[in-house]
Write a protein that holds these residues in place. Structure first.
Motif, mmCIF file in Angstrom:
data_model
loop_
_atom_site.group_PDB
_atom_site.id
_atom_site.type_symbol
_atom_site.label_atom_id
_atom_site.label_comp_id
_atom_site.label_asym_id
_atom_site.label_seq_id
_atom_site.Cartn_x
_atom_site.Cartn_y
_atom_site.Cartn_z
ATOM 1 N N ASP A 167 0.858 -1.187 0.000
ATOM 2 C CA ASP A 167 0.000 0.000 0.000
ATOM 3 C C ASP A 167 0.894 1.236 0.000
ATOM 4 O OD1 ASP A 167 -2.770 -1.261 0.493
ATOM 5 O OD2 ASP A 167 -1.567 -2.083 2.117
ATOM 6 N N THR A 168 0.805 2.011 -1.043
ATOM 7 C CA THR A 168 1.604 3.234 -1.156
ATOM 8 C C THR A 168 0.667 4.431 -1.177
ATOM 9 O OG1 THR A 168 3.285 2.060 -2.466
ATOM 10 C CG2 THR A 168 3.316 4.469 -2.503
ATOM 11 N N VAL A 169 0.803 5.298 -0.184
ATOM 12 C CA VAL A 169 -0.028 6.494 -0.108
ATOM 13 C C VAL A 169 0.755 7.667 -0.692
ATOM 14 C CG1 VAL A 169 -1.307 8.073 1.379
ATOM 15 C CG2 VAL A 169 -1.255 5.622 1.908
ATOM 16 N N LEU A 170 0.188 8.299 -1.694
ATOM 17 C CA LEU A 170 0.813 9.434 -2.363
ATOM 18 C C LEU A 170 -0.011 10.691 -2.099
ATOM 19 C CD1 LEU A 170 1.255 7.689 -5.840
ATOM 20 C CD2 LEU A 170 3.057 7.974 -4.119
ATOM 21 N N ASP A 171 0.671 11.806 -1.889
ATOM 22 C CA ASP A 171 0.000 13.099 -1.811
ATOM 23 C C ASP A 171 0.309 13.814 -3.120
ATOM 24 O OD1 ASP A 171 -0.743 15.755 -1.464
ATOM 25 O OD2 ASP A 171 -0.231 15.781 0.658
ATOM 26 N N VAL A 179 -2.045 3.526 -3.906
ATOM 27 C CA VAL A 179 -1.813 2.450 -4.870
ATOM 28 C C VAL A 179 -1.732 1.145 -4.086
ATOM 29 C CG1 VAL A 179 -0.331 1.552 -6.697
ATOM 30 C CG2 VAL A 179 -0.577 4.036 -6.390
ATOM 31 N N VAL A 180 -2.662 0.240 -4.391
ATOM 32 C CA VAL A 180 -2.816 -1.008 -3.647
ATOM 33 C C VAL A 180 -2.396 -2.177 -4.530
ATOM 34 C CG1 VAL A 180 -4.465 -2.498 -2.441
ATOM 35 C CG2 VAL A 180 -4.710 0.000 -2.328
ATOM 36 N N TRP A 194 -6.720 3.946 -5.537
ATOM 37 C CA TRP A 194 -7.839 4.247 -4.638
ATOM 38 C C TRP A 194 -7.810 5.723 -4.249
ATOM 39 C CZ3 TRP A 194 -12.340 3.868 -2.675
ATOM 40 C CH2 TRP A 194 -12.649 4.075 -1.331
ATOM 41 N N LEU A 195 -8.958 6.377 -4.388
ATOM 42 C CA LEU A 195 -9.118 7.778 -4.020
ATOM 43 C C LEU A 195 -10.082 7.853 -2.840
ATOM 44 C CD1 LEU A 195 -9.634 9.176 -7.650
ATOM 45 C CD2 LEU A 195 -7.478 8.994 -6.386
ATOM 46 N N SER A 198 -12.924 10.660 -2.478
ATOM 47 C CA SER A 198 -14.109 10.629 -3.342
ATOM 48 C C SER A 198 -14.788 9.265 -3.359
ATOM 49 C CB SER A 198 -13.729 11.016 -4.779
ATOM 50 O OG SER A 198 -12.782 10.104 -5.304
ATOM 51 N N GLY A 199 -14.123 8.246 -2.804
ATOM 52 C CA GLY A 199 -14.697 6.907 -2.808
ATOM 53 C C GLY A 199 -14.644 6.224 -4.157
ATOM 54 N N VAL A 200 -13.775 6.710 -5.048
ATOM 55 C CA VAL A 200 -13.627 6.140 -6.391
ATOM 56 C C VAL A 200 -12.380 5.269 -6.435
ATOM 57 C CG1 VAL A 200 -13.273 6.643 -8.840
ATOM 58 C CG2 VAL A 200 -14.762 8.118 -7.454
ATOM 59 N N ILE A 201 -12.493 4.135 -7.100
ATOM 60 C CA ILE A 201 -11.327 3.286 -7.302
ATOM 61 C C ILE A 201 -11.179 2.950 -8.785
ATOM 62 C CG2 ILE A 201 -12.511 1.061 -6.925
ATOM 63 C CD1 ILE A 201 -9.884 0.302 -5.294
ATOM 64 N N PHE A 202 -9.970 3.121 -9.284
ATOM 65 C CA PHE A 202 -9.614 2.683 -10.629
ATOM 66 C C PHE A 202 -8.921 1.341 -10.477
ATOM 67 C CE2 PHE A 202 -10.093 7.230 -11.050
ATOM 68 C CZ PHE A 202 -10.668 7.389 -12.306
ATOM 69 N N THR A 203 -9.493 0.308 -11.071
ATOM 70 C CA THR A 203 -9.041 -1.052 -10.784
ATOM 71 C C THR A 203 -8.022 -1.602 -11.768
ATOM 72 O OG1 THR A 203 -10.696 -2.230 -12.125
ATOM 73 C CG2 THR A 203 -11.363 -1.512 -9.900
#
Length: 313
Positions: A167-171, A179-180, A194-195, A198-203
């Protein structure tokens, strides 16, 4: 008809025909449509790669921040990437500052060269590095006869930053982007973007809806299930799949998660009791998945590959 007029008419018809033949085929229209505030998606063709669709038979993502834009996947070619950039400019004046490649399939990263030339930072998970290096030349070879002159300028450009954690958290410009990665699936580098705000995920290729998923020699259903379970744990409000329309978690579970688990359960049992592979493939119950595009053509291959994979586990 007067001979001179006839000659001129024939010449006009001939010139018009040449003009028509020289006119480029209708290109794919790249349009990023909103899925949440400052979050957009391009929904690609669910058919195969063609000259007309620029091999953009997959979905792309765009996140606009106060400091620049994030592009999720760069397309299949240099010229395709140029068209993607033009489409982004219709949405925002912010430059594309970051690119995340969600996997090792051609339409996820073969447009990197263009965005590198524009100064973007390109990221992907390190588990995809070997696959991208190995299959990059293959992508060039297989797309060349399809895209023809539209492949001009395309070259293998790997990401400039490799992410190493699960799990990489980017600002990125004040926007939290996670990024999971759980070992890939369709390709070894497959990751979720994962955003949480906004609750949106690009898979990427972790999720297919509307059309049946694909398995290749580099695919692993075991890690694909793990990747899908990571998606479920996030409980996203909106799922932008790798292929198919913007959807819900429930639809993703129906079209991808359930199929993966059914294949592994059926083929795992077949391997355990010593069922012949041909019988195992024929006896798989495809009924719950008949609504998926290309199911009749692709499902026997998926069953076959899953059986062979589980033999080696």
């Amino acid at each position: 008809m007067h001979p001179t007029l006839c000659h001129r008419l024939k010449g006009w018809i001939f010139a018009s025909t040449l003009s028509t033949l020289a006119w480029p085929a209708t290109a794919v229209e790249i349009v990023f449509k909103p899925v949440a505030q400052n979050v957009y998606a391009f929904i690609g063709d669910t058919e195969g790669r063609t000259y007309d669709n620029e091999a953009l038979n997959a979905n792309l993502g765009l996140v606009v921040t106060p400091a620049g834009a994030l592009l999720i996947d760069s397309g299949a070619s240099y010229q395709g990437a140029q068209q993607i950039a033009k489409a982004v400019k219709k949405v925002t004046a912010q430059p594309i500052k970051w690119v995340i490649n969600t996997g090792g399939q051609d339409h996820r990263w073969m447009g990197n060269a263009y965005f590198k030339s524009q100064g973007a930072e390109i990221m992907a998970h390190v588990n995809g590095e070997a696959d991208m290096q190995a299959r990059g030349p293959e992508h060039l070879r297989t797309n060349a006869p399809v895209l023809k002159e539209k492949m001009t300028g395309t070259e293998i450009v790997l990401p400039s930053r490799w992410l190493k954690d699960a799990d990489t958290v980017l600002d990125l410009g004040g926007v939290s982007v996670e990024v999971v990665h759980r070992g890939g699936g369709h390709t070894p580098g497959d990751s979720l973007v994962w955003l949480p705000q906004s609750g949106v995920i690009f898979t990427g290729d972790v999720v297919y809806v509307d059309r049946i998923l694909g398995l290749h020699p580099v695919s692993k259903t075991k890690t694909w299930v793990q990747s899908f379970e990571a998606l479920e744990a996030l409980s996203p409000k909106t799922v932008v799949p790798g292929h198919g329309k913007v959807t819900t978690l429930a639809q993703a579970q129906k079209d991808t998660g359930a199929l993966l688990k059914a294949l592994r359960k059926h083929m795992g049992t077949a391997v355990e009791v010593g069922t012949d592979i041909s019988l195992a493939v024929k006896s798989f119950d495809a009924t719950p998945f008949k609504h998926l595009q290309h199911v009749d053509v692709w499902l026997p291959q998926l069953a076959n590959r899953t059986f062979l994979e589980m033999e080696q586990e």
